[in-house]
Design a protein around this motif. Structure first.
Motif, PDB file in Angstrom:
ATOM      1  N   UNK A   1     -71.778 -32.067 -21.557  1.00 11.66           N
ATOM      2  CA  UNK A   1     -71.757 -30.691 -22.204  1.00 11.66           C
ATOM      3  C   UNK A   1     -73.120 -30.067 -21.991  1.00 11.66           C
ATOM      4  N   UNK A   2     -74.099 -30.831 -21.966  1.00  2.67           N
ATOM      5  CA  UNK A   2     -75.532 -30.377 -21.613  1.00  2.67           C
ATOM      6  C   UNK A   2     -75.842 -29.666 -20.425  1.00  2.67           C
ATOM      7  N   UNK A   3     -75.105 -30.562 -19.250  1.00  5.53           N
ATOM      8  CA  UNK A   3     -75.452 -30.544 -17.895  1.00  5.53           C
ATOM      9  C   UNK A   3     -75.760 -28.996 -17.622  1.00  5.53           C
ATOM     10  N   UNK A   4     -74.852 -28.302 -18.016  1.00  4.85           N
ATOM     11  CA  UNK A   4     -74.963 -26.661 -17.427  1.00  4.85           C
ATOM     12  C   UNK A   4     -76.196 -26.015 -18.052  1.00  4.85           C
ATOM     13  N   UNK A   5     -76.946 -26.523 -19.054  1.00  5.51           N
ATOM     14  CA  UNK A   5     -78.229 -26.021 -19.619  1.00  5.51           C
ATOM     15  C   UNK A   5     -79.241 -26.545 -19.000  1.00  5.51           C
ATOM     16  N   UNK A   6     -79.110 -27.662 -18.128  1.00  7.94           N
ATOM     17  CA  UNK A   6     -80.374 -28.258 -17.425  1.00  7.94           C
ATOM     18  C   UNK A   6     -80.552 -27.578 -16.226  1.00  7.94           C
ATOM     19  N   UNK A   7     -81.852 -27.146 -16.020  1.00  6.72           N
ATOM     20  CA  UNK A   7     -82.299 -26.713 -14.796  1.00  6.72           C
ATOM     21  C   UNK A   7     -81.852 -27.670 -13.392  1.00  6.72           C
ATOM     22  N   UNK A   8     -81.595 -26.959 -12.614  1.00  5.13           N
ATOM     23  CA  UNK A   8     -80.965 -27.687 -11.310  1.00  5.13           C
ATOM     24  C   UNK A   8     -81.875 -28.720 -10.673  1.00  5.13           C
TER      25      UNK A   8
END
Length: 113
Positions: free
Chosen positions: A26-33
């Protein structure tokens, strides 16, 4: 597990590895590449199953030998250093302070469900 700690700790202890992976997903899309892959690796190095095993064993030294672990195996003891390989670690002091201030105002309920 009985726990008198923070709401986050109650949340953490109510999850198994699969549920914790769902939280990470759930958090991964909000983490910078730049930190996305590193974050996934970090969570792999500190699985909840390992923490649970360490907390439930009567002989931590025997378990660490059996699992061939070395060094400090408790994340809580290295919370300020375990993330240095992340690009975003430079913001850790400010983030830690903000999270601690927020979490200190919250206490977990007797039952979390």
């Amino acid at each position: 597990m009985e726990n008198s700690g923070s709401l986050f700790e109650a949340f953490l202890y109510s999850h198994d590895d699969a549920k914790w992976q769902a939280v990470l997903d759930t958090l991964l899309p909000s983490i910078h590449e730049v930190d996305k892959r590193a974050t996934q690796i970090w969570f792999t190095f500190y699985p909840l199953a390992l923490l649970n095993a360490l907390q439930q064993t009567e002989d931590v030294k025997a378990l660490t030998r059996k699992l061939q672990l070395s060094g400090n195996v408790y994340l809580v003891d290295q919370i300020d250093a375990s993330h240095h390989f992340l690009y975003g670690h430079r913001f850790w002091p400010e983030v830690k302070e903000a999270v601690a201030n927020f979490a200190s105002r919250l206490r977990h309920p007797k039952a979390l469900n």
